[in-house]
Design a protein around this motif. Structure first.
Motif, mmCIF file in Angstrom:
data_model
loop_
_atom_site.group_PDB
_atom_site.id
_atom_site.type_symbol
_atom_site.label_atom_id
_atom_site.label_comp_id
_atom_site.label_asym_id
_atom_site.label_seq_id
_atom_site.Cartn_x
_atom_site.Cartn_y
_atom_site.Cartn_z
ATOM 1 N N ASP A 35 61.746 -8.237 55.788
ATOM 2 C CA ASP A 35 61.049 -9.571 55.317
ATOM 3 C C ASP A 35 60.806 -10.334 56.452
ATOM 4 O OD1 ASP A 35 59.875 -11.743 54.071
ATOM 5 O OD2 ASP A 35 62.022 -12.318 53.132
ATOM 6 N N GLU A 36 59.569 -10.660 56.751
ATOM 7 C CA GLU A 36 59.192 -11.571 57.802
ATOM 8 C C GLU A 36 59.384 -12.989 57.996
ATOM 9 O OE1 GLU A 36 55.305 -11.309 61.004
ATOM 10 O OE2 GLU A 36 55.050 -10.722 58.917
ATOM 11 N N PRO A 39 56.867 -18.956 55.422
ATOM 12 C CA PRO A 39 55.469 -19.028 55.954
ATOM 13 C C PRO A 39 55.199 -19.532 56.987
ATOM 14 C CG PRO A 39 55.800 -19.834 53.443
ATOM 15 C CD PRO A 39 57.147 -19.485 54.009
ATOM 16 N N LYS A 40 56.115 -20.184 57.700
ATOM 17 C CA LYS A 40 56.131 -20.937 59.137
ATOM 18 C C LYS A 40 56.255 -19.795 59.895
ATOM 19 C CE LYS A 40 55.535 -24.292 62.052
ATOM 20 N NZ LYS A 40 54.149 -24.711 62.191
ATOM 21 N N MET A 41 57.355 -18.992 59.844
ATOM 22 C CA MET A 41 57.642 -17.862 60.588
ATOM 23 C C MET A 41 56.540 -16.932 60.666
ATOM 24 S SD MET A 41 61.627 -17.235 59.279
ATOM 25 C CE MET A 41 62.110 -16.036 60.485
ATOM 26 N N ARG A 42 56.024 -16.530 59.638
ATOM 27 C CA ARG A 42 54.804 -15.756 59.487
ATOM 28 C C ARG A 42 53.763 -16.266 60.510
ATOM 29 N NH1 ARG A 42 55.077 -12.010 54.619
ATOM 30 N NH2 ARG A 42 57.171 -12.412 53.804
ATOM 31 N N SER A 113 59.562 -9.467 65.916
ATOM 32 C CA SER A 113 60.320 -10.583 66.289
ATOM 33 C C SER A 113 60.577 -11.399 65.087
ATOM 34 C CB SER A 113 59.577 -11.355 67.366
ATOM 35 O OG SER A 113 57.934 -11.711 66.801
ATOM 36 N N ALA A 114 59.569 -12.132 64.282
ATOM 37 C CA ALA A 114 59.983 -12.669 63.069
ATOM 38 C C ALA A 114 60.757 -11.921 62.338
ATOM 39 C CB ALA A 114 58.777 -12.952 62.398
ATOM 40 N N ARG A 115 60.962 -10.556 62.078
ATOM 41 C CA ARG A 115 61.926 -10.071 61.206
ATOM 42 C C ARG A 115 63.007 -10.054 61.741
ATOM 43 N NH1 ARG A 115 56.552 -7.876 60.328
ATOM 44 N NH2 ARG A 115 56.327 -7.269 58.203
ATOM 45 N N THR A 116 63.425 -9.811 63.079
ATOM 46 C CA THR A 116 64.560 -10.009 63.689
ATOM 47 C C THR A 116 65.159 -11.448 63.450
ATOM 48 O OG1 THR A 116 63.754 -8.421 65.726
ATOM 49 C CG2 THR A 116 65.789 -9.802 66.026
ATOM 50 N N ALA A 117 64.340 -12.408 63.773
ATOM 51 C CA ALA A 117 64.876 -13.962 63.373
ATOM 52 C C ALA A 117 65.233 -13.950 62.104
ATOM 53 C CB ALA A 117 63.765 -14.702 63.874
ATOM 54 N N ASN A 118 64.594 -13.234 60.939
ATOM 55 C CA ASN A 118 65.136 -13.649 59.598
ATOM 56 C C ASN A 118 66.077 -12.591 59.449
ATOM 57 O OD1 ASN A 118 64.032 -14.542 56.893
ATOM 58 N ND2 ASN A 118 64.025 -12.434 56.420
ATOM 59 N N GLY A 119 66.241 -11.508 60.055
ATOM 60 C CA GLY A 119 67.567 -10.549 59.913
ATOM 61 C C GLY A 119 68.701 -11.430 60.482
ATOM 62 N N ALA A 120 68.453 -12.280 61.463
ATOM 63 C CA ALA A 120 69.669 -13.060 62.128
ATOM 64 C C ALA A 120 70.241 -14.410 61.248
ATOM 65 C CB ALA A 120 69.172 -13.739 63.496
ATOM 66 N N ARG A 121 69.194 -14.538 60.428
ATOM 67 C CA ARG A 121 69.689 -15.487 59.178
ATOM 68 C C ARG A 121 70.825 -14.853 58.376
ATOM 69 N NH1 ARG A 121 64.396 -17.271 56.139
ATOM 70 N NH2 ARG A 121 65.844 -18.958 55.450
ATOM 71 N N GLN A 122 70.922 -13.598 58.019
ATOM 72 C CA GLN A 122 71.658 -12.957 57.315
ATOM 73 C C GLN A 122 73.141 -12.715 58.205
ATOM 74 O OE1 GLN A 122 70.166 -9.341 55.172
ATOM 75 N NE2 GLN A 122 67.984 -10.351 55.399
ATOM 76 N N LEU A 128 70.453 -7.628 65.616
ATOM 77 C CA LEU A 128 70.672 -6.427 66.418
ATOM 78 C C LEU A 128 70.207 -5.044 66.078
ATOM 79 C CD1 LEU A 128 71.771 -5.432 69.265
ATOM 80 C CD2 LEU A 128 74.020 -5.021 67.859
ATOM 81 N N GLN A 129 70.203 -4.673 64.953
ATOM 82 C CA GLN A 129 69.849 -3.625 64.472
ATOM 83 C C GLN A 129 68.233 -3.553 64.212
ATOM 84 O OE1 GLN A 129 71.583 -1.246 61.475
ATOM 85 N NE2 GLN A 129 73.377 -0.998 62.316
ATOM 86 N N ILE A 130 67.595 -4.601 63.453
ATOM 87 C CA ILE A 130 66.027 -4.775 63.464
ATOM 88 C C ILE A 130 65.419 -4.581 65.104
ATOM 89 C CG2 ILE A 130 64.322 -6.085 62.906
ATOM 90 C CD1 ILE A 130 65.854 -6.919 60.471
#
Length: 738
Positions: A35-36, A39-42, A113-122, A128-130
């Motif tokens: 997930d990216e 909407p703002k992140m995308r 990059s946006a997917r990494t930021a979203n992954g860091a929300r979890q 790190l893995q993304i």
């Protein structure tokens, strides 16, 4: 064993390239399924992606003109029999694949990059893995395309080039596509480096020090340009750079093997050519295993994050060391001239040298260790002492890499020639082959090493996306941790690149002499008059050529060449540093203008003109990258025309010595300044917004062109001058025989 039976081994290399590209596509598809975010992140990710693609399109137009001009020159040389007819086409394909590697890596990074930021929300581990597996797309794409290019060109040339001396001609011709890769890489590194650092310096100096707003704050007009720059410089530029390093080490060792073992028969030549290709092919497969081993726990410290990455890279390195002995046993078990386990030790030497350089870089640039913490501590007395401390650290940090490469050269040389101290033509040839194959060993796990390097700018962009999207502080804390780790891994990657350049450059020196031999035979010089004896040119050894051209420190042409080569390293850095300074100056003026004239920016009510800042960086990079890049191509040509072969060899030695040390200094000083700033931002010595923080920001802005423009470009400069010398050898010889 018949030649055609040995050629079948090249199919293993071809298949390994397909496997690498297949896994790169697999990781790319998995990343796209993440997930990216909001909407703002995308929206922010789309802005960065658009800007990066627009810049790269413009850069390729400029570089394309240079490539066409050089290809026409090589074609004309082939008409006068100064070069064989395949050179111009090989040159173009090398540039194409190098550029393609950078483009695919950058495209992946802009989506990750946006997917990494979203992954860091979890969780930290998810982010790190993304980021890491997206970086692995770059690593596997680079090694996959390089091995694909090497194997396909070998098949083509093996079919078309006449039988007599054809392995030597094949391998020296293939070095030409190495020149294409080096030329593309230099433009990518210099242009991308100028772009990213102009934006970065402008954003930091005005935003952080003058207006005290956070990094990547959407109120800063230069923040989109800064994030675009991370992709065009640190991803596209780095991908082209390490493609060139990887391909160059393999090609130079192949050429050296064909030349060194010419007197031992075609079968031994073929086996020595296969060895570096096979090591690289197996390294690809083992890198994939290492990539899957990288994971960490939540709330991991910087030390634990480093261990997570080290687990993958060290596992791959250990496995390739074991696999090397198997490869060498299969290729050289029946040979009486080469002892399989001794050559294997040369590869292990290269691997160990890479690990030591990586650990040294980590020690001097990571905020977990005292050297970088001391730079941060110097902020208590202002920016001047931060800069002094960083420069001192960078200079001291050259000791371990230089000594490591020195020991590696001697050990690799001795291992390959059976620990023979006697200096003769046979031992010299075997020893130089050992040095070349040590460089292949150092870069054999590039698939995962480059993944750790490309991971850095992805994590950096993820932090920018988190800040501009207004995500919760915990997410930014996680992305900052990933970003700080990325600064260290990026510095480590640069250490690997410059270390391999030092070893590869020695192999290229020997390849240059071999190309001189081919050029002399081509234009009809069948014998060499050495004063006390006459030898056939085709049978002359490396030592014979050194004597024929009086390559000694007592020859003023050699000494002048050494001085010019050393000067080239400093001239190149001076030009690129000033280029960043000029572009950054325009960026600072533009950011100040927008803060002054566009009402409501600082309160969040007004919208900055991001596009104008992107335009300034783009135009500055396109304009400024031409002069230093063209000088790097012209220097060996002009030196050869004026000083001849002896002068060119001096030039290459001087460029290698000065460029290697200068590159280590600049990369480590820049990395230390960057992480010293992050160490203060974590709350040490006053934390964010303090005078100490502003002092480290100044140090970081000085270090930006050190570590991301001038420093990493030097390893390309070293090898490009060698490659140009090889390609232009026919012209150099012909001019001095007129």
């Amino acid at each position: 064993m018949e030649h055609q039976e040995l050629v079948k081994y090249v199919w293993i290399v071809f298949c390994a390239s397909i496997v690498a590209l297949g896994f790169a596509f697999f990781f790319y598809r998995r990343m796209l399924k993440e997930d990216e975010g909001t909407p703002k992140m995308r929206e922010i990710a789309a802005h960065v992606r658009t800007g990066a693609m627009a810049y790269l399109k413009q850069q390729y137009k400029v570089v394309g003109i240079v490539f066409i001009v050089l290809a026409v020159l090589f074609f004309i040389m082939s008409l006068f029999d100064l070069q064989n007819g395949w050179v111009w086409f090989a040159f173009l394909t090398g540039g194409f694949f190098s550029g393609l590697a950078g483009f695919l890596g950058m495209k992946t990074a802009t989506y990750a990059s946006a997917r990494t930021a979203n992954g860091a929300r979890q969780s930290l581990n998810k982010g790190l893995q993304i980021a890491f597996r997206s970086g692995a797309v770059m690593g596997l794409t680079v090694v996959g395309l390089a091995l694909l290019d090497v194997s396909l060109w070998f098949f083509i040339l093996d079919h078309f080039i006449p039988e007599e001396h054809h392995l030597v001609i094949i391998t020296t011709t293939m070095l030409t596509f190495g020149m294409g890769a080096s030329t593309q890489a230099l433009f990518a590194r210099v242009g991308g480096g100028i772009y990213t650092k102009a934006a970065d310096v402008g954003a930091d100096l005005v935003g952080k020090t003058e207006y005290n707003i956070p990094e990547d704050d959407p109120r800063n007009p230069a923040t989109i340009a800064d994030n675009v720059g991370d992709n065009v410089g640190d991803v596209a530029g780095m991908g082209a750079d390490l493609y060139e390093s990887y391909a160059g080490s393999i090609l130079s060792t192949m050429a050296l093997g064909a030349a060194a073992f010419a007197t031992l028969g075609a079968e031994m030549q073929m086996r020595s050519i296969l060895a570096p290709m096979m090591i690289a092919a197996v390294g690809v497969l083992l890198s994939v295993i290492g990539i899957f081993m990288v994971r960490t726990k939540e709330d991991a410290s910087m030390t634990e994050l480093l261990k997570a990455l080290s687990r993958g890279t060290n596992t791959a390195a250990c496995l390739i060391a074991v696999a090397t002995f198997c490869i060498m046993y299969v290729l050289f078990k029946d040979s009486t001239d080469i002892v399989w386990w001794q050559v294997s030790l040369s590869v292990v030497v290269g691997l160990l040298a890479g690990v030591i350089i990586g650990k040294s870089t980590e020690y001097y640039t990571s905020q977990s260790y005292k050297p970088t913490q001391k730079v941060a501590e110097a902020s208590q007395t202002g920016p001047a002492t931060v800069i002094i401390s960083g420069i001192g650290l960078g200079m001291i940090s050259t000791v371990i890499p230089v000594l490591t490469i020195g020991v590696a050269i001697i050990l690799a040389f001795l291992c390959a020639n059976g620990f023979q101290i006697e200096f003769n033509a046979v031992n010299l040839a075997k020893g130089l082959y050992g040095i070349g194959i040590a460089a292949v060993g150092m870069l054999s796990t590039l698939g995962i090493t480059l993944a750790t390097d490309a991971y850095g700018p992805i994590a950096d962009n993820a932090g920018g996306n988190a800040e501009m999207s207004g995500l919760e502080p915990e997410v930014r804390k996680r992305t900052d941790a990933l970003d700080a780790l990325g600064n260290t891994t990026a510095a480590t990657g640069k250490g690997f690149a410059i270390g391999s350049a030092a070893l590869t450059a020695l192999a290229l020196l020997a390849s240059y002499v071999e190309e001189i031999k081919i050029a002399l035979v081509r234009i009809g010089t069948d014998t060499l008059d050495l004063g006390n004896r006459v030898v056939e040119t085709a049978q002359a050894s490396l030592i014979d050529f050194m004597e024929y051209y009086n390559v000694s420190l007592m020859n003023p042409k050699v000494l002048v060449g050494v001085f010019i080569g050393s000067m080239m390293a400093f001239l190149f850095c001076g030009l690129t540093m000033n280029a960043v300074g000029r572009a950054a100056q325009k960026m600072v003026e533009e950011v100040r203008r927008q803060f002054r004239e566009i009402k409501g920016i600082l309160t969040g009510e007004g919208t900055p003109d991001y596009a104008r800042c992107v335009e300034i960086s783009t135009k500055g990079a396109q304009r400024e990258m031409l002069l230093p890049s063209i000088l790097a191509i012209l220097a060996p040509i002009v030196t050869g025309l004026i000083l001849g072969v002896a002068g060119v060899l001096g030039l290459l030695v001087g460029g290698l010595g000065a460029g290697f040390v200068l590159a280590i200094f600049m990369a480590n000083a820049g990395g230390a300044w960057d992480n010293a700033k992050k160490y203060v931002e974590e709350g040490n010595f006053g934390g964010k917004g303090s005078d100490n923080h502003k002092a480290t920001v100044v140090g970081d802005t000085v270090g930006d062109p050190f570590k991301d423009t001038s420093g990493p470009s030097l390893n390309i400069l070293i090898k490009l001058m060698s490659m140009v010398s090889i390609v232009m050898a026919g012209l150099t010889v012909a001019i001095h025989l007129l």
